[in-house]
Design a protein around this motif. Structure first.
Motif, mmCIF file in Angstrom:
data_model
loop_
_atom_site.group_PDB
_atom_site.id
_atom_site.type_symbol
_atom_site.label_atom_id
_atom_site.label_comp_id
_atom_site.label_asym_id
_atom_site.label_seq_id
_atom_site.Cartn_x
_atom_site.Cartn_y
_atom_site.Cartn_z
ATOM 1 N N HIS A 67 -6.341 -5.862 -4.995
ATOM 2 C CA HIS A 67 -7.557 -5.540 -4.403
ATOM 3 C C HIS A 67 -7.539 -6.069 -3.020
ATOM 4 N N ASP A 68 -7.039 -6.868 -2.308
ATOM 5 C CA ASP A 68 -6.759 -7.578 -1.142
ATOM 6 C C ASP A 68 -5.297 -7.020 -0.168
ATOM 7 N N VAL A 70 -4.217 -4.122 0.868
ATOM 8 C CA VAL A 70 -4.233 -3.093 2.147
ATOM 9 C C VAL A 70 -4.910 -4.137 3.055
ATOM 10 N N GLU A 71 -6.105 -4.396 2.714
ATOM 11 C CA GLU A 71 -6.911 -5.132 3.610
ATOM 12 C C GLU A 71 -6.259 -6.304 4.369
ATOM 13 N N GLN A 77 -1.357 1.194 3.506
ATOM 14 C CA GLN A 77 -2.137 2.368 2.980
ATOM 15 C C GLN A 77 -1.072 3.389 2.594
ATOM 16 N N THR A 97 -11.437 -2.213 -0.332
ATOM 17 C CA THR A 97 -10.722 -2.563 1.096
ATOM 18 C C THR A 97 -11.793 -2.489 2.157
ATOM 19 N N ARG A 99 -12.977 -2.371 5.673
ATOM 20 C CA ARG A 99 -12.441 -1.837 7.094
ATOM 21 C C ARG A 99 -13.240 -2.578 8.155
#
Length: 159
Positions: A67-68, A70-71, A77, A97, A99
């Motif tokens: 859940h974290d 990509v952030e 991505q 995620t 933005r």
């Protein structure tokens, strides 16, 4: 008479197992710590366990582990797009995620619009707002995060 040589279709690579996703998430976040200085993988494991305890599917549990990713730029991505994961899992990861510069109302609307994502965010918020975790933070940080989590919970209808 049946065709003795049916057309060949390329074999899809097998999907990553939950154990493989967990190991990958732990490696991707290796060396990272949370606001309290704890290994970040502890948070990922807690969110995944929370999703499981709330009756989440394997796809949701996999998304909880990631859940974290990509952030936090632990995984790109592009990696996620090509990963051996279900499209539902990928969509949930992208839904939760945040933005850069995105209003919280847009963020929460995306979570609500993505099947399965709300359970992941609910588990994430529950762990983030755990009084034992917040207690080790300085008062201004604790107060800021408590207010932030309450706002997100309200926008998601998790009061």
């Amino acid at each position: 008479m049946a065709d003795a040589n049916p057309p060949l279709t390329p074999a899809r690579p097998p999907r990553l197992s939950l154990a493989e996703v967990a190991a990958l998430a732990r490696r991707a976040h290796a060396g990272q710590t949370d606001k309290a200085g704890r290994p970040y993988a502890e948070h990922l494991a807690a969110v995944a366990a929370g999703v499981r305890e709330r009756g989440g599917s394997d796809e949701q549990i996999a998304a909880a582990w990631l859940h974290d990713a990509v952030e936090d730029e632990a995984l790109s991505q592009e990696w996620l797009a090509g990963a051996a994961l279900s499209e539902a899992t990928k969509a949930m990861v992208l839904a939760v995620t945040k933005r850069a510069g995105e209003p919280v109302e847009e963020y929460t609307a995306r979570i609500l619009a993505t099947p399965g994502a709300l359970l992941i965010k609910e588990s994430d918020l529950a762990h983030n707002a755990d009084p034992a975790r917040l207690a080790v933070l300085d008062a201004p940080t604790r107060e800021r995060l408590t207010a932030k989590y309450a706002q997100v919970r309200a926008l998601l209808g998790l009061t």
